[in-house]
Write a protein that holds these residues in place. Structure first.
Motif, PDB file in Angstrom:
ATOM      1  N   ILE A  85       0.871  -1.182   0.000  1.00 20.05           N
ATOM      2  CA  ILE A  85       0.000   0.000   0.000  1.00 20.05           C
ATOM      3  C   ILE A  85       0.902   1.225   0.000  1.00 20.05           C
ATOM      4  CG2 ILE A  85      -1.894   1.195   1.140  1.00 20.05           C
ATOM      5  CD1 ILE A  85      -2.528  -1.352   2.641  1.00 20.05           C
TER       6      ILE A  85
ATOM      7  N   ALA B 241       2.792   3.686  -3.316  1.00 19.15           N
ATOM      8  CA  ALA B 241       3.880   3.626  -4.301  1.00 19.15           C
ATOM      9  C   ALA B 241       4.728   4.886  -4.188  1.00 19.15           C
ATOM     10  CB  ALA B 241       3.322   3.452  -5.704  1.00 19.15           C
ATOM     11  N   GLY B 242       5.114   5.227  -2.954  1.00 22.44           N
ATOM     12  CA  GLY B 242       6.113   6.275  -2.729  1.00 22.44           C
ATOM     13  C   GLY B 242       7.473   5.630  -2.947  1.00 22.44           C
ATOM     14  N   PRO B 243       8.561   6.360  -2.692  1.00 22.13           N
ATOM     15  CA  PRO B 243       9.885   5.778  -2.943  1.00 22.13           C
ATOM     16  C   PRO B 243      10.156   4.499  -2.156  1.00 22.13           C
ATOM     17  CG  PRO B 243      10.054   8.045  -2.094  1.00 22.13           C
ATOM     18  CD  PRO B 243       8.610   7.782  -2.308  1.00 22.13           C
ATOM     19  N   VAL B 244       9.645   4.401  -0.933  1.00 22.69           N
ATOM     20  CA  VAL B 244       9.930   3.192  -0.135  1.00 22.69           C
ATOM     21  C   VAL B 244       9.147   1.991  -0.679  1.00 22.69           C
ATOM     22  CG1 VAL B 244       9.730   2.177   2.171  1.00 22.69           C
ATOM     23  CG2 VAL B 244      10.605   4.499   1.914  1.00 22.69           C
TER      24      VAL B 244
ATOM     25  N   ALA C 216      -2.965   5.705  -3.742  1.00 20.63           N
ATOM     26  CA  ALA C 216      -4.199   6.493  -3.720  1.00 20.63           C
ATOM     27  C   ALA C 216      -4.181   7.593  -4.781  1.00 20.63           C
ATOM     28  CB  ALA C 216      -4.345   7.122  -2.331  1.00 20.63           C
TER      29      ALA C 216
ATOM     30  N   ALA D  71      13.639  18.235  -1.514  1.00 17.23           N
ATOM     31  CA  ALA D  71      14.907  17.639  -1.952  1.00 17.23           C
ATOM     32  C   ALA D  71      15.381  16.791  -0.776  1.00 17.23           C
ATOM     33  CB  ALA D  71      15.928  18.713  -2.268  1.00 17.23           C
ATOM     34  N   LEU D  72      15.920  15.621  -1.046  1.00 18.54           N
ATOM     35  CA  LEU D  72      16.323  14.710   0.029  1.00 18.54           C
ATOM     36  C   LEU D  72      17.838  14.533   0.036  1.00 18.54           C
ATOM     37  CD1 LEU D  72      13.719  11.819  -0.469  1.00 18.54           C
ATOM     38  CD2 LEU D  72      13.457  13.941   0.816  1.00 18.54           C
ATOM     39  N   ALA D  73      18.407  14.496   1.242  1.00 17.20           N
ATOM     40  CA  ALA D  73      19.819  14.142   1.380  1.00 17.20           C
ATOM     41  C   ALA D  73      19.875  12.620   1.497  1.00 17.20           C
ATOM     42  CB  ALA D  73      20.395  14.790   2.628  1.00 17.20           C
TER      43      ALA D  73
ATOM     44  N   TYR E  13      12.968  14.769  -4.534  1.00 15.21           N
ATOM     45  CA  TYR E  13      12.060  13.626  -4.318  1.00 15.21           C
ATOM     46  C   TYR E  13      11.512  13.163  -5.658  1.00 15.21           C
ATOM     47  CZ  TYR E  13       7.837  11.256  -2.348  1.00 15.21           C
ATOM     48  OH  TYR E  13       6.842  10.364  -2.023  1.00 15.21           O
TER      49      TYR E  13
ATOM     50  N   CYS F 204      -6.041   4.108  -6.362  1.00 16.63           N
ATOM     51  CA  CYS F 204      -6.594   2.951  -5.653  1.00 16.63           C
ATOM     52  C   CYS F 204      -6.300   3.119  -4.167  1.00 16.63           C
ATOM     53  CB  CYS F 204      -5.923   1.665  -6.122  1.00 16.63           C
ATOM     54  SG  CYS F 204      -6.716   0.913  -7.508  1.00 16.63           S
TER      55      CYS F 204
ATOM     56  N   VAL G  94      -6.570   2.276  -0.462  1.00 19.31           N
ATOM     57  CA  VAL G  94      -7.018   1.125   0.324  1.00 19.31           C
ATOM     58  C   VAL G  94      -7.749   1.687   1.524  1.00 19.31           C
ATOM     59  CG1 VAL G  94      -6.244  -0.823   1.725  1.00 19.31           C
ATOM     60  CG2 VAL G  94      -5.095  -0.282  -0.440  1.00 19.31           C
TER      61      VAL G  94
ATOM     62  N   GLU H 191       2.401   3.484   3.156  1.00 19.33           N
ATOM     63  CA  GLU H 191       1.534   4.602   2.758  1.00 19.33           C
ATOM     64  C   GLU H 191       1.935   5.943   3.358  1.00 19.33           C
ATOM     65  OE1 GLU H 191       0.556   1.973   4.637  1.00 19.33           O
ATOM     66  OE2 GLU H 191      -1.182   2.416   5.881  1.00 19.33           O
TER      67      GLU H 191
ATOM     68  N   GLY I  30       9.112   2.322   6.097  1.00 23.66           N
ATOM     69  CA  GLY I  30       9.231   3.722   5.683  1.00 23.66           C
ATOM     70  C   GLY I  30       8.492   4.632   6.646  1.00 23.66           C
TER      71      GLY I  30
ATOM     72  N   GLY J  74      18.333  14.313   7.986  1.00 28.74           N
ATOM     73  CA  GLY J  74      18.157  13.638   6.700  1.00 28.74           C
ATOM     74  C   GLY J  74      18.144  12.121   6.828  1.00 28.74           C
TER      75      GLY J  74
ATOM     76  N   PHE K 252      14.104   9.013   4.690  1.00 29.64           N
ATOM     77  CA  PHE K 252      14.059   8.114   3.537  1.00 29.64           C
ATOM     78  C   PHE K 252      15.166   7.074   3.615  1.00 29.64           C
ATOM     79  CE2 PHE K 252      15.714   6.922  -0.614  1.00 29.64           C
ATOM     80  CZ  PHE K 252      14.650   6.119  -1.020  1.00 29.64           C
TER      81      PHE K 252
HETATM   82  C1  FAD Z   1      10.782  18.884   4.467  1.00 27.34           C
HETATM   83  C2  FAD Z   1      11.268  17.458   4.469  1.00 27.34           C
HETATM   84  C3  FAD Z   1      12.586  17.190   4.169  1.00 27.34           C
HETATM   85  C4  FAD Z   1      13.049  15.869   4.186  1.00 27.34           C
HETATM   86  N1  FAD Z   1      14.378  15.634   3.934  1.00 27.34           N
HETATM   87  C5  FAD Z   1      14.849  14.376   3.973  1.00 27.34           C
HETATM   88  C6  FAD Z   1      16.223  14.105   3.703  1.00 27.34           C
HETATM   89  O1  FAD Z   1      17.014  15.023   3.488  1.00 27.34           O
HETATM   90  N2  FAD Z   1      16.661  12.812   3.710  1.00 27.34           N
HETATM   91  C7  FAD Z   1      15.803  11.776   3.985  1.00 27.34           C
HETATM   92  O2  FAD Z   1      16.250  10.615   4.016  1.00 27.34           O
HETATM   93  N3  FAD Z   1      14.496  11.999   4.248  1.00 27.34           N
HETATM   94  C8  FAD Z   1      13.995  13.257   4.252  1.00 27.34           C
HETATM   95  N4  FAD Z   1      12.676  13.486   4.485  1.00 27.34           N
HETATM   96  C9  FAD Z   1      11.790  12.322   4.752  1.00 27.34           C
HETATM   97  C10 FAD Z   1      11.334  11.653   3.452  1.00 27.34           C
HETATM   98  O3  FAD Z   1      10.669  12.592   2.635  1.00 27.34           O
HETATM   99  C11 FAD Z   1      10.411  10.492   3.783  1.00 27.34           C
HETATM  100  O4  FAD Z   1      11.028   9.671   4.740  1.00 27.34           O
HETATM  101  C12 FAD Z   1      10.080   9.652   2.543  1.00 27.34           C
HETATM  102  O5  FAD Z   1       9.417  10.432   1.573  1.00 27.34           O
HETATM  103  C13 FAD Z   1       9.187   8.474   2.951  1.00 27.34           C
HETATM  104  O6  FAD Z   1       8.825   7.736   1.816  1.00 27.34           O
HETATM  105  P1  FAD Z   1       7.585   6.744   1.885  1.00 27.34           P
HETATM  106  O7  FAD Z   1       7.570   6.061   0.551  1.00 27.34           O
HETATM  107  O8  FAD Z   1       7.624   5.947   3.139  1.00 27.34           O
HETATM  108  O9  FAD Z   1       6.289   7.698   2.045  1.00 27.34           O
HETATM  109  P2  FAD Z   1       5.711   8.786   1.056  1.00 27.34           P
HETATM  110  O10 FAD Z   1       6.795   9.442   0.301  1.00 27.34           O
HETATM  111  O11 FAD Z   1       4.821   9.650   1.896  1.00 27.34           O
HETATM  112  O12 FAD Z   1       4.780   7.943   0.049  1.00 27.34           O
HETATM  113  C14 FAD Z   1       3.584   7.328   0.489  1.00 27.34           C
HETATM  114  C15 FAD Z   1       2.711   6.956  -0.708  1.00 27.34           C
HETATM  115  O13 FAD Z   1       1.549   6.242  -0.203  1.00 27.34           O
HETATM  116  C16 FAD Z   1       0.379   6.683  -0.877  1.00 27.34           C
HETATM  117  N5  FAD Z   1      -0.807   6.436   0.002  1.00 27.34           N
HETATM  118  C17 FAD Z   1      -1.127   7.072   1.162  1.00 27.34           C
HETATM  119  N6  FAD Z   1      -2.262   6.553   1.697  1.00 27.34           N
HETATM  120  C18 FAD Z   1      -2.659   5.550   0.859  1.00 27.34           C
HETATM  121  C19 FAD Z   1      -3.754   4.623   0.869  1.00 27.34           C
HETATM  122  N7  FAD Z   1      -4.671   4.595   1.850  1.00 27.34           N
HETATM  123  N8  FAD Z   1      -3.864   3.724  -0.147  1.00 27.34           N
HETATM  124  C20 FAD Z   1      -2.940   3.715  -1.152  1.00 27.34           C
HETATM  125  N9  FAD Z   1      -1.878   4.578  -1.199  1.00 27.34           N
HETATM  126  C21 FAD Z   1      -1.730   5.474  -0.211  1.00 27.34           C
HETATM  127  C22 FAD Z   1       0.669   8.160  -1.163  1.00 27.34           C
HETATM  128  O14 FAD Z   1      -0.114   8.612  -2.268  1.00 27.34           O
HETATM  129  C23 FAD Z   1       2.185   8.157  -1.469  1.00 27.34           C
HETATM  130  O15 FAD Z   1       2.444   7.977  -2.845  1.00 27.34           O
HETATM  131  C24 FAD Z   1      12.171  14.794   4.486  1.00 27.34           C
HETATM  132  C25 FAD Z   1      10.831  15.070   4.787  1.00 27.34           C
HETATM  133  C26 FAD Z   1      10.390  16.392   4.780  1.00 27.34           C
HETATM  134  C27 FAD Z   1       8.938  16.669   5.110  1.00 27.34           C
END
Ligand code: FAD
Length: 381
Positions: free
Chosen positions: A14, A16-19, A39, A51-53, A108, A128, A130, A160, A276, A287, A290
């Protein structure tokens, strides 16, 4: 009885973010059917301003997944750490650690695009959301918003992102926001990142292309005023924080994110696992978010591949055990920095100065911190 409206998969992810995408790619070639459900509409990540480090260790994991876009990455060769209004500073340099860089900065959207380019279209369902999950000893059944179609799976992976309120999620609201923007420096950045601790909160300048990506942490009550400043006044505010160390000539659009620590416990349940941001959402100060999430994805894939599909419970237990140290360090390190450095109390200012001085004068201590930022858990003895 067969459910006519159900689509079956071995692993339903659930989010499709980077993790989530990194996990899907890590399971490629494993013989398991993997379905990513998101979603949002396709490529919604293209609008994300962050931007992510990325740690050097993350680069290596992404290279293994053939999802490292070298052209979109800017190397960090040095990190200068200091505090405003107090003594003490330290400089970390890549050359000291046998790594080509301390880390990299990438948007990102470029990271997501590189991962998405490797995902087979049939593996991804967008729009989609969930909205319910039913677990039985045999399988998990996912209900999707706005359709009668269901998905059944042997394992549900929650990727998610930041969790909403839930009794299993502990929240520490920092009452801070991060303001992010891209700014043009007056002189080339020479791949040096700056971490400056101010009484309001940490302020980071990360080299990105020829510019800096700014992450400016401020108390929530100050965020609207800073967002409303015109560009010249915003740059003047940044200059004030940095003194004469860095100067800027222009500034792009600004956006803001509320900041809180959200930690889920437990991270596994019957046929479910959280990775994630859904498992731990951290303050962006060091940082780690991610980078930690990417290691979650890599280690979950390893645990699943080490066990037969029927042994899902044993695989999840091994995963949860294996992630304890890395998660604890990432969360504890980030949370301590925010709490110790986001204030202007004189005794703490002095203690911070001594800490920074100690880091500067004691190479083993400096190396301890730097190696964990570069490698994560792999740097533990
Ligand atoms: C300002 C800022 C700066 C940052 N800088 C850094 C950095 O320098 N280095 C670093 O390592 N990290 C950094 N981070 C953290 C990093 O952005 C997150 O850890 C990372 O994006 C997490 O990825 P993820 O795939 O877990 O979640 P997300 O990127 O949030 O992706 C989640 C996905 O799930 C989907 N989703 C949500 N709910 C549902 C549902 N019910 N059903 C289906 N899909 C759903 C969403 O649409 C989304 O595509 C930063 C964060 C912020 C806010």
């Amino acid at each position: 009885m067969t459910d006519q409206h159900a689509l079956h998969t071995d692993v339903a992810i659930i989010g499709a973010g980077p993790v989530g995408m990194a996990l899907a790619l890590s399971l490629e070639g494993s013989g398991r059917r993997v379905l990513l459900l998101d979603a949002r509409p396709p490529k919604a990540w293209a609008n994300d301003p962050r931007a992510l480090a990325l740690a050097h260790g993350s680069r290596q994991l992404l290279e293994r997944l053939q999802a490292w876009d070298a052209g979109a990455a800017t190397a960090i060769d040095e990190i200068h750490v200091s505090q405003r209004g107090g003594f003490g500073r330290t400089l970390l340099t890549a050359a000291d650690y046998g790594a080509p860089a301390l880390g990299y900065v990438m948007r990102y959207k470029d990271l997501a695009a590189a991962l998405a380019a490797r995902i087979a279209p049939a593996q991804l369902r967008c729009e989609c959301a969930v909205d319910a999950i039913e677990i039985t000893p045999e399988q998990a059944t996912l209900t999707l918003a706005g359709t009668t179609q269901r998905v059944t799976a042997g394992l549900v992976v929650h990727a998610e992102g930041t969790p909403a309120s839930d009794p299993d999620v502990r929240v520490r609201d920092y009452r801070q926001h991060a303001i992010i923007a891209q700014v043009k420096p007056a002189a080339p950045h020479k791949h040096r990142a700056w971490e400056r601790f101010t009484p309001d909160g940490p302020l980071a300048l990360l080299p990105l292309g020829d510019d800096y990506s700014v992450v400016f942490t401020v108390p929530s009550e100050k965020v609207s005023a800073l967002l409303e400043l015109d560009d010249d006044d915003f740059l003047a505010t940044l200059r004030e924080q940095f003194g004469r160390r860095v100067d800027f000539v222009s500034c792009g659009a600004r956006s803001s994110f509320p900041l809180a620590l959200r930690v889920r416990s437990p991270i596994i349940q019957q046929r479910q696992v959280w990775i994630g941001n859904s498992a731990q959402t951290l303050h962006p100060v060091s940082g780690q978010g991610f980078n930690l999430g990417l290691r979650d994805a890599a280690e979950l894939a390893t645990a699943l591949l080490d066990h037969a599909a029927a042994d899902c419970g044993a695989a999840l237990a091994a995963y949860a055990r294996g992630r304890q140290t890395d998660r604890r360090f990432g969360m504890g390190f980030t949370d301590s920095i925010v709490r110790v450095f986001s204030n202007d109390l004189a005794p703490l200012r002095c203690a911070r100065g001594i800490g920074l001085l100690a880091l500067d004068l004691a190479p083993p201590l400096r190396h301890f911190v730097a190696k964990r930022m570069i490698w994560g858990a792999r740097a533990w003895p």
